[in-house]
Design an enzyme around this catalytic site. Sequence first.
Site, short mmCIF file in Angstrom:
data_model
loop_
_atom_site.label_atom_id
_atom_site.label_comp_id
_atom_site.label_asym_id
_atom_site.label_seq_id
_atom_site.Cartn_x
_atom_site.Cartn_y
_atom_site.Cartn_z
N CYS A 65 -57.99 -5.95 22.86
CA CYS A 65 -59.27 -6.49 22.92
C CYS A 65 -60.51 -5.70 23.35
O CYS A 65 -60.25 -4.38 23.79
CB CYS A 65 -59.24 -7.82 23.17
SG CYS A 65 -59.22 -8.21 25.01
N HIS A 98 -42.22 -3.85 38.70
CA HIS A 98 -42.35 -4.76 39.74
C HIS A 98 -42.38 -6.18 39.38
O HIS A 98 -41.81 -7.16 40.09
CB HIS A 98 -43.54 -4.51 40.90
CG HIS A 98 -43.35 -3.28 41.66
ND1 HIS A 98 -44.12 -3.10 42.57
CD2 HIS A 98 -42.44 -2.33 41.75
CE1 HIS A 98 -43.54 -1.58 43.11
NE2 HIS A 98 -42.65 -1.45 42.69
#
Length: 149
Positions: A65, A98
């Site tokens: 976007c 992570h």
Amino acid sequence: MKIVIGSDHAGFPLKAHVIETIKALGHEVLDVGSHDAEPVDFPDIAKLVTGAIQNGKAERGVMVCGTGVGASIAANKVKGIRAAVCHDVHSAHQSVEHDDVNIMCIGAQIVGPWLASDLIKAYLEAEFSTSEEFRRRVEKLHEMDRERQ
């Protein structure tokens, strides 16, 4: 890997390059729109992208976007989705390693094609860590999903 991609009108100019990059890296692309530069609301595109991941039609997603922020907010409203705005290579990789991010959001008004390619490569090549600390933390995110009403 099968990657779902979506963009609003602000992200549309960069989307073709993103698709080319994903394919060049050997992945399959599911393009859920937008398919032109006409105005479209990013939450509508986020529903399509997140839906493809939820129903197993894609393993990961990329949303483009204007800034990546709106796409990230909308995607994170959906149970089981972990979306992150990534405008640097380290975050693109670490978000998967992570945090087991399954949608990367980028801003077409922030990054150009060259950086977008590097971000996509880092994101798609990353794998969720087997380290107990990261697995424990992501399990807590799953618990938060299960607690949602």
